[in-house]
Design an enzyme around this catalytic site. Structure first.
Site, PDB file in Angstrom:
ATOM      1  N   LYS A  16      54.394  -3.919  51.555  1.00 37.61           N
ATOM      2  CA  LYS A  16      55.625  -4.562  51.105  1.00 37.61           C
ATOM      3  C   LYS A  16      55.676  -5.989  51.632  1.00 37.61           C
ATOM      4  O   LYS A  16      55.115  -6.291  52.678  1.00 37.61           O
ATOM      5  CB  LYS A  16      56.836  -3.782  51.586  1.00 37.61           C
ATOM      6  CG  LYS A  16      56.907  -2.424  50.936  1.00 37.61           C
ATOM      7  CD  LYS A  16      58.085  -1.607  51.414  1.00 37.61           C
ATOM      8  CE  LYS A  16      58.052  -0.281  50.662  1.00 37.61           C
ATOM      9  NZ  LYS A  16      59.042   0.638  51.135  1.00 37.61           N
ATOM     10  N   HIS A  42      61.478  -2.966  53.138  1.00 41.03           N
ATOM     11  CA  HIS A  42      61.475  -4.433  53.079  1.00 41.03           C
ATOM     12  C   HIS A  42      62.345  -5.011  54.193  1.00 41.03           C
ATOM     13  O   HIS A  42      62.024  -6.043  54.777  1.00 41.03           O
ATOM     14  CB  HIS A  42      61.980  -4.911  51.713  1.00 41.03           C
ATOM     15  CG  HIS A  42      61.012  -4.632  50.602  1.00 41.03           C
ATOM     16  ND1 HIS A  42      61.072  -3.486  49.852  1.00 41.03           N
ATOM     17  CD2 HIS A  42      59.960  -5.347  50.146  1.00 41.03           C
ATOM     18  CE1 HIS A  42      60.097  -3.506  48.955  1.00 41.03           C
ATOM     19  NE2 HIS A  42      59.399  -4.632  49.110  1.00 41.03           N
ATOM     20  N   SER A  83      62.030  -5.042  45.521  1.00 40.38           N
ATOM     21  CA  SER A  83      62.661  -4.372  46.656  1.00 40.38           C
ATOM     22  C   SER A  83      63.949  -3.721  46.171  1.00 40.38           C
ATOM     23  O   SER A  83      64.761  -4.378  45.510  1.00 40.38           O
ATOM     24  CB  SER A  83      62.994  -5.401  47.744  1.00 40.38           C
ATOM     25  OG  SER A  83      63.946  -4.892  48.649  1.00 40.38           O
ATOM     26  N   GLY A  85      66.423  -2.827  48.053  1.00 37.94           N
ATOM     27  CA  GLY A  85      67.533  -3.415  48.805  1.00 37.94           C
ATOM     28  C   GLY A  85      67.792  -4.886  48.516  1.00 37.94           C
ATOM     29  O   GLY A  85      68.940  -5.330  48.493  1.00 37.94           O
TER      30      GLY A  85
END
Length: 114
Positions: A16, A42, A83, A85
């Protein structure tokens, strides 16, 4: 891991990454690419970078994330995904920075995949 390098990613593998805006003391900013296999999320990667920035009296903003596949044997780096989030990073901006650090590599990006 430091704030000096624009790009700090693992030497190989799939992991990531996050694209971060680092706000400097002279009211300018610079983009950072950070990608590591140890980051389960992340946010793990972002929080470590934020910690370093705050210790230096600086601030940051996470601009999104994705994944990187780094194959040093083939001299190839692929940037893709997003990602959950932070949303999808601007992969083309990340690739520009990565290409500067790895000028002999083939570096590409895609919005496909997770």
């Amino acid at each position: 891991m430091s704030l000096e390098q624009e790009v700090d990613i693992d030497a190989s593998g799939q992991f990531k990454y996050v694209l971060i805006n680092l706000y400097l003391k002279d009211d300018s900013s610079k983009l950072l690419v950070r990608g590591y296999g140890w980051g389960e999320y992340h946010d793990d990667i972002y929080q470590k970078t934020l910690e370093l920035a705050l210790a230096a009296g600086l601030d940051t903003e996470c601009l999104g994330g994705g994944r990187i596949r780094h194959d040093p044997d083939k001299k190839e780096i692929s940037v893709y995904g997003y990602s959950v989030g932070y949303g999808r990073a601007n992969h083309s901006e990340a690739v520009k920075l990565i290409q500067k650090k790895y000028p002999s590599y083939k570096v590409d990006w895609s919005n496909e995949g997770y």
